[in-house]
Design a protein around this motif. Structure first.
Motif, mmCIF file in Angstrom:
data_model
loop_
_atom_site.group_PDB
_atom_site.id
_atom_site.type_symbol
_atom_site.label_atom_id
_atom_site.label_comp_id
_atom_site.label_asym_id
_atom_site.label_seq_id
_atom_site.Cartn_x
_atom_site.Cartn_y
_atom_site.Cartn_z
ATOM 1 N N THR A 1 70.782 -27.904 87.463
ATOM 2 C CA THR A 1 69.587 -27.014 87.019
ATOM 3 C C THR A 1 69.975 -25.788 87.566
ATOM 4 O OG1 THR A 1 68.245 -28.896 87.739
ATOM 5 C CG2 THR A 1 67.209 -26.808 87.736
ATOM 6 N N ILE B 1 66.688 -28.607 78.588
ATOM 7 C CA ILE B 1 66.692 -29.371 80.060
ATOM 8 C C ILE B 1 67.371 -30.665 79.633
ATOM 9 C CG2 ILE B 1 65.303 -30.054 81.889
ATOM 10 C CD1 ILE B 1 63.157 -27.684 81.141
ATOM 11 N N VAL C 1 62.222 -28.949 86.887
ATOM 12 C CA VAL C 1 63.056 -27.849 86.339
ATOM 13 C C VAL C 1 62.228 -26.904 85.486
ATOM 14 C CG1 VAL C 1 65.057 -27.385 84.613
ATOM 15 C CG2 VAL C 1 65.152 -29.319 85.972
ATOM 16 N N ILE D 1 64.453 -24.050 92.997
ATOM 17 C CA ILE D 1 64.852 -25.418 92.362
ATOM 18 C C ILE D 1 64.553 -26.234 93.248
ATOM 19 C CG2 ILE D 1 66.432 -26.503 91.568
ATOM 20 C CD1 ILE D 1 67.834 -23.909 90.621
#
Length: 159
Positions: free
Chosen positions: A113, A128, A149, A90
């Motif tokens: 996230t 998202i 993401v 991430i």
């Protein structure tokens, strides 16, 4: 209620004990008592997401949680997303996609996230955007963040 209260929790996989005022927020305890300054205070009322942490796996704004409510909990802050050896996928994708400018909101986006990808390893763009709707960025549009993401999700799936 007056005087300090003892709190024990697991923070970023480490058992941790601290004393706090009964009305102290979890954000204040993390930053001021425990030196975990990654979470930021943007608004102080739960509207910006800069202070987001995972509390027993649930995404919360730490400015809206009392530190004493964390008794016995497992907490993950932005400091716990990566490791001492390197960045998580991430974090790496946020860098690669330039999904930040000033960086103030970035810790909250990274924790949000993580929460999303822990629940849904293959989110759609709409999912998202919905999941990150509680995080505000004043510097940039959200397209690079969404792309970061997407890429992090793909990396974590081994693609």
């Amino acid at each position: 209620m007056t005087g300090k209260v003892a709190v024990s929790a697991t923070i970023n996989t480490e058992p941790t004990d601290w004393l706090c005022e009964p009305r102290e927020t979890l954000l204040e305890a993390l930053r001021d008592r425990l030196g975990l300054t990654g979470s930021k205070e943007g608004c102080g009322n739960g509207n910006c997401g800069a202070c987001a942490v995972l509390l027993d796996g649930r995404l919360v704004n730490s400015c809206c949680v009392l530190a004493v409510e964390a008794q016995g909990a497992e907490i993950t802050t932005v400091e716990g997303v990566g490791t001492r050896d390197g960045l998580s996928p991430i974090q790496q994708c946020f860098l690669e996609e330039a999904a930040l400018q000033c960086g103030f909101c970035t810790p909250g986006f990274i924790v949000a996230t993580k929460a999303l990808l822990d629940k849904n390893p293959n989110p759609t763009d709409d999912e998202i955007r919905w999941w990150l709707a509680g995080n505000l960025c004043r510097c940039t549009g959200y397209d690079k963040i969404v792309r970061a993401v997407q890429n992090a999700a793909a990396k974590q799936r081994g693609e």
